[in-house]
Write an enzyme that holds these catalytic residues in place. Structure first.
Site, PDB file in Angstrom:
ATOM      1  N   ASP A  25      18.506  29.713 -11.537  1.00 28.93           N
ATOM      2  CA  ASP A  25      19.663  29.135 -12.191  1.00 28.93           C
ATOM      3  C   ASP A  25      19.324  29.037 -13.697  1.00 28.93           C
ATOM      4  O   ASP A  25      18.147  29.116 -14.070  1.00 28.93           O
ATOM      5  CB  ASP A  25      19.844  27.745 -11.545  1.00 28.93           C
ATOM      6  CG  ASP A  25      20.805  26.871 -12.269  1.00 28.93           C
ATOM      7  OD1 ASP A  25      21.938  27.288 -12.469  1.00 28.93           O
ATOM      8  OD2 ASP A  25      20.401  25.751 -12.649  1.00 28.93           O
ATOM      9  N   ASP A  27      21.136  26.738 -16.628  1.00 29.18           N
ATOM     10  CA  ASP A  27      21.185  25.394 -17.234  1.00 29.18           C
ATOM     11  C   ASP A  27      20.501  24.360 -16.345  1.00 29.18           C
ATOM     12  O   ASP A  27      20.783  24.260 -15.151  1.00 29.18           O
ATOM     13  CB  ASP A  27      22.646  24.971 -17.449  1.00 29.18           C
ATOM     14  CG  ASP A  27      23.302  25.793 -18.540  1.00 29.18           C
ATOM     15  OD1 ASP A  27      23.145  25.456 -19.714  1.00 29.18           O
ATOM     16  OD2 ASP A  27      23.961  26.804 -18.193  1.00 29.18           O
ATOM     17  N   ASP A 206      19.188  23.319 -10.178  1.00 30.95           N
ATOM     18  CA  ASP A 206      19.193  21.870 -10.413  1.00 30.95           C
ATOM     19  C   ASP A 206      20.479  21.178 -10.003  1.00 30.95           C
ATOM     20  O   ASP A 206      20.586  19.964 -10.112  1.00 30.95           O
ATOM     21  CB  ASP A 206      18.995  21.587 -11.911  1.00 30.95           C
ATOM     22  CG  ASP A 206      20.224  21.969 -12.716  1.00 30.95           C
ATOM     23  OD1 ASP A 206      20.728  23.086 -12.515  1.00 30.95           O
ATOM     24  OD2 ASP A 206      20.696  21.141 -13.513  1.00 30.95           O
TER      25      ASP A 206
END
Ligand SMILES: O=P(O)(O)OC[C@H]1O[C@H](O[C@H]2O[C@H](CO)[C@@H](O)[C@H](O)[C@H]2O)[C@H](O)[C@@H](O)[C@@H]1O
Length: 257
Positions: A25, A27, A206
């Site tokens: 991922d 960000d 996240d």
């Protein structure tokens, strides 16, 4: 959930038998979460790690950002990129613009216009158009007014028959088709003819939309949640922040497989 650094040797033992394929991922995983999406710049040291990882392993970045945006932020030619939460995929060898989502582009365009009309006057709101998704960021909206922003976006989604997803201080509109980061991961494995039994799919993420990818990992796959937040996750491991992700990559790079 176990710490992925403290348990690195146990994870690496599996990687000796089945080398990793990395799905990352952007960000909150490769860059820290910051107030403004534009300011989430990839650190040169992280880019250097990704370049070295890509020499040895397949590396894909699966992001909620627009495909062009995430590709330009990472800027490593041989990586695989998936933008708009996996609806838009590109690598040197493959390309997917999720065909079932294309028909919803006019609805997304109309929703984007309406969002600007409704929300441009609201202090702190930021509307970010991606090819197959529209993010309404409310991180800089006063706390007491955030629920009203979410309600307004939800009402518009109902009206336009679009799907709503949630992330970190963001609510997004997407085509209402069964496609997400998990579908993108499985599609990529097949398109690249990667035998899931011969490799270890490793996913680092996240946020809520990363759970879709953790869920499709095979039993021998490695799901790593980045962050210290509470809440349900199907990931088996955790790393505290992008700094810990960098250390974990260093361990991976120091190992021979
Ligand atoms: O799947 P990702 O690569 O993690 O993308 C998810 C969303 O990330 C971005 O927004 C988030 O990060 C921003 C920068 O740190 C932060 O300001 C914002 O509050 C977060 O929601 C991006 O702007 C979105 O388009 C992505 O969907």
């Amino acid at each position: 959930m176990r710490d992925a650094l403290a348990n690195f040797d146990a994870i690496a033992a599996g990687l000796d038998r089945r080398p990793p394929v990395l799905f990352l991922d952007y960000d909150g995983t490769l860059t820290p979460i910051v107030d403004h999406p534009e300011a989430a710049i990839l650190a040169p040291a992280m880019r250097d790690r990704l370049e070295r990882l890509a020499v040895r392993f397949r590396v894909a970045v699966i992001s909620g950002r627009d495909l062009v945006d995430v590709r330009e932020r990472v800027r490593i030619e041989k990586l695989i990129y998936a933008g708009s939460h996996g609806f838009d995929i590109q690598s040197p060898e493959i390309r997917l613009e999720q065909p079932r989502a294309r028909g919803y582009l006019p609805a997304l365009d109309a929703a984007e216009r309406q969002l600007h009309e409704d929300l441009d006057k609201e202090p702190g709101v930021l509307i970010e158009r991606k090819h197959f998704s529209i993010a309404v960021h409310y991180r800089r909206v006063p706390e007491g007014e955030q629920a009203a922003i979410r309600e307004s976006v939800n009402a518009l989604a109902d009206h336009k028959h679009l799907r709503v997803t949630h992330g970190k201080k963001v609510i997004e509109l997407q085509p209402p088709v069964a496609w997400d980061k998990g579908h993108a991961l499985l599609w990529l494995m097949e398109a690249l003819a990667i035998d899931p039994d011969a490799v270890t799919p490793v996913y680092l993420g996240d946020d809520i939309t990363d759970e879709d990818a953790f869920k499709v990992l095979p039993a021998h796959g490695v799901g790593i949640l980045v962050g210290t937040h509470e809440g349900p996750s199907v990931a088996r491991y955790r790393l505290a922040d992008p700094g810990a992700v960098a250390h974990w990559f260093d361990r991976l790079l120091a190992n021979t497989y």
